[in-house]
Scaffold this active site. Structure first.
Site, PDB file in Angstrom:
ATOM      1  N   CYS A   2       0.835  -1.187   0.000  1.00  0.00           N
ATOM      2  CA  CYS A   2       0.000   0.000   0.000  1.00  0.00           C
ATOM      3  C   CYS A   2       0.877   1.247   0.000  1.00  0.00           C
ATOM      4  O   CYS A   2       2.096   1.174  -0.136  1.00  0.00           O
ATOM      5  CB  CYS A   2      -0.876   0.023   1.264  1.00  0.00           C
ATOM      6  SG  CYS A   2      -1.780  -1.516   1.551  1.00  0.00           S
ATOM      7  N   GLY A  74       2.769  -3.174   4.011  1.00  0.00           N
ATOM      8  CA  GLY A  74       3.672  -4.301   4.130  1.00  0.00           C
ATOM      9  C   GLY A  74       2.968  -5.637   4.090  1.00  0.00           C
ATOM     10  O   GLY A  74       1.772  -5.738   3.824  1.00  0.00           O
TER      11      GLY A  74
END
Length: 606
Positions: A2, A74
């Site tokens: 992201c 992550g």
């Protein structure tokens, strides 16, 4: 993966939130979210990979009268273990996302949570009750996290462009930034964001922003230990760690594939993934990049002794994979030169970046997650500069032994202000920070210095490249060799084990016996492919010659015109950076620098 961003102690409006989110959408094309309250605004743009419905962010957790909000970028590879431990402590989960696991881990263990996470991440947690922000980055530095102090507040984001989009933030370049670009680039000092005031949370660091102050600390580093395993035990442990890391990193709720160059590292990943997917009745998607007529133009050298095509076809047959070729022309490289700068927000590794950018865009048409072989060379000692005693003995960064040439590129305004001492200080600081047992031999001391130099510098350049070029198309790339458990174990292993049979990454090859065809397992190392087409050199030369005719070209306010003219007419014997940046790539680097100065409106402050 992201994109995350935040503003603490600074004005924000819905219009401003949208403006910043627009800079984040390539990294997170699937959805966007905002949390704002009081002095805090957190932004999130999501690339949905795990728990597509339940992992939306920013995510909130209320416990009693305490409220925590996380913005996370992550993948966590020990999610199940973390969740189980937290459930035993009374935590209740409502999604399957790793984001929720990280948030609960922070609530339970505070800043110590990072020591329990195995993954690649950069995240921020806002504690509403205490009005403080926690920032953290993964041990190896796979995921980025930049920040800037601004008008009494703090801005942070996954990428530089997002911070620059905040009103009043100006891209300025001082002498230090110029030294980074010209004397170290495309590498950069850990924590340095090049632009004045722009910094990055260093790998394996975390900290709190509270009462207008950011205090960070390092929570992990490579520690030298006595290695007690014999060679056979070491081989067995290495095999377990590598295979376990690859299998952990296959977790995904969206299509997954692998980069396949026909080299050792990508072939290992592909073999493990193909075998695991075959158990589920599925075929692995593998991807390779090549260049038009590269077999005709390829010129072997000590860095790139043979081309990849033959070995890729061996692996394609061995794996029975669904294989995809991305074949690029010189024009493809030129067409994507500026986009590569927009992806990195800095001039980068020239066509080594550019080709990866185009390659990842093609991959995204088929998969959303891919595994790549980065970092095996840094950890297992595969680069030529690890293995050449003469190169090892030279002080300085071994991938940039060209300080004299770099100094010739300085414009008159920089001459005498930045120089060799800038490079030497950073090199010496890294060597001194290496943790080495006092009884280590001179060779072992040097090899551990080399590991730290590579991990903190050269590897970071490659990780930056892989993250920015892939995420520009919303492709999540994972790097199993970057598992910190592998790095920790390998650090203390004697060089004689790593250099088994005098082969680069000999230990890794021995550990993977039976997994790959012999011809691939013992193939001599060859780096990421580049084009040898003379047309590409001609094209970038033409571009630079045109630039030299422009009196107002921003590059000429920073770089010596005479130095650029010399670059046009001299073939580089020593690469500008790494193994691949020879004359055409170095010319392209300066073309990218010119575009960067112009597009970002960089103001020179020297």
């Amino acid at each position: 993966m992201c994109a995350i961003a935040g503003m603490i102690g600074l004005p924000f409006t819905e219009q401003l939130q949208d403006k910043l989110l627009n800079t984040m959408r390539r990294r997170g094309p699937d959805s966007a979210g905002v949390f704002s309250c009081g002095d805090c605004c957190l932004l999130h743009a999501r690339l949905a990979v795990i728990d597509l419905q339940g992992g939306k962010q920013p995510m909130q957790l209320e416990l009693g009268n305490r409220k925590y909000i996380i913005a996370y970028n992550g993948e966590l590879y020990n999610t199940q273990e973390v969740r189980q431990e937290l459930q035993m402590l009374g935590h209740v989960f409502y999604t399957h996302s790793d984001t929720e696991a990280v948030l609960h881990a922070y609530v339970q263990w505070g800043d110590d949570c990072v020591t329990r996470l195995n993954g690649i991440f950069a995240f921020a947690v806002w504690e509403e009750g205490r009005q403080r922000l926690f920032l953290a980055r993964d041990r190896m530095g796979v995921k980025p996290l930049f920040y800037m102090h601004h008008k009494g507040g703090l801005l942070f984001a996954s990428e530089i462009k997002t911070i620059l989009a905040y009103p009043g933030v100006q891209a300025k370049l001082n002498e230090q930034g110029a030294a980074e670009l010209l004397l170290l680039g495309p590498g950069r000092t850990p924590g340095c964001g090049i632009i004045s005031g722009m910094e990055e949370i260093k790998p394996a660091c975390c900290g709190y922003y509270e009462n207008g102050q950011l205090q960070t600390w390092q929570y992990w580093q490579l520690q030298d230990r006595e290695h007690r395993d014999n060679f056979e035990q070491t081989v067995e442990k290495v095999r377990y760690l590598v295979l376990d890391s690859v299998k952990r990193q296959m977790v995904s709720d969206v299509p997954l594939g692998t980069f396949l160059s026909g080299g050792l590292d990508s072939s290992i990943l592909s073999a493990v993934c193909a075998a695991e997917m075959k158990k589920q009745g599925q075929k692995l998607n593998t991807f390779s990049v090549d260049y038009v007529d590269n077999d005709r133009f390829f010129v072997p050298d000590k860095f790139q002794p043979n081309s990849d095509g033959h070995y890729i076809r061996i692996m394609q047959s061995f794996l029975d994979s669904e294989h995809h070729w991305c074949v690029l022309s010189p024009q493809d490289l030129l067409d994507n030169m500026e986009n590569a700068v927009l992806a990195r927000d800095l001039p980068g590794m020239a066509d080594v970046d550019i080709s990866l950018l185009a390659f990842c865009r093609r991959m995204k048409e088929t998969v959303t997650v891919a595994l790549s072989g980065e970092c095996a060379d840094e950890i297992f000692g595969g680069y030529p500069w690890y293995r050449d005693p003469d190169v090892r003995a030279v002080e300085g960064f071994p991938w940039a032994q060209n300080t004299k040439q770099r100094l010739q590129m300085l414009c008159p305004a920089l001459e005498g202000k930045i120089g060799e001492e800038y490079i030497r200080a950073r090199y010496e600081d890294t060597c001194k920070a290496s943790h080495i047992l006092p009884n280590a031999t001179k060779q072992e001391q040097r090899m551990k210095e080399m590991v730290n130099l590579n991990q903190k510098w050269f590897m970071q350049t490659l990780l930056d490249r892989k993250d920015r070029m892939s995420m520009f198309s919303g492709l999540e790339v994972r790097v199993p060799f970057c598992d910190y458990r592998i790095a920790e174990y390998l650090y203390s292993i004697p060089w004689a084990f790593k250099d088994y049979q005098g082969k680069e990454k000999g230990l890794l090859r021995c550990a993977m016996e039976g997994l790959l065809p012999k011809e691939v397992l013992w193939r001599k190392k060859s780096p990421y492919p580049k084009t040898y087409d003379p047309q590409y050199l001609s094209m970038v030369k033409d571009r630079l010659e045109q630039l030299l005719q422009e009196e107002d070209a921003p590059l000429l306010r920073m770089v010596s015109k005479q130095g650029l003219q010399s670059l046009l007419h001299s073939d580089l014997q020593t690469p500008w950076y790494g193994q691949l940046m020879k004359q055409p790539q170095t010319i392209c680097y300066f073309l990218q620098m010119n575009f960067w100065l112009h597009h970002y409106g960089v103001e020179l402050d020297f």
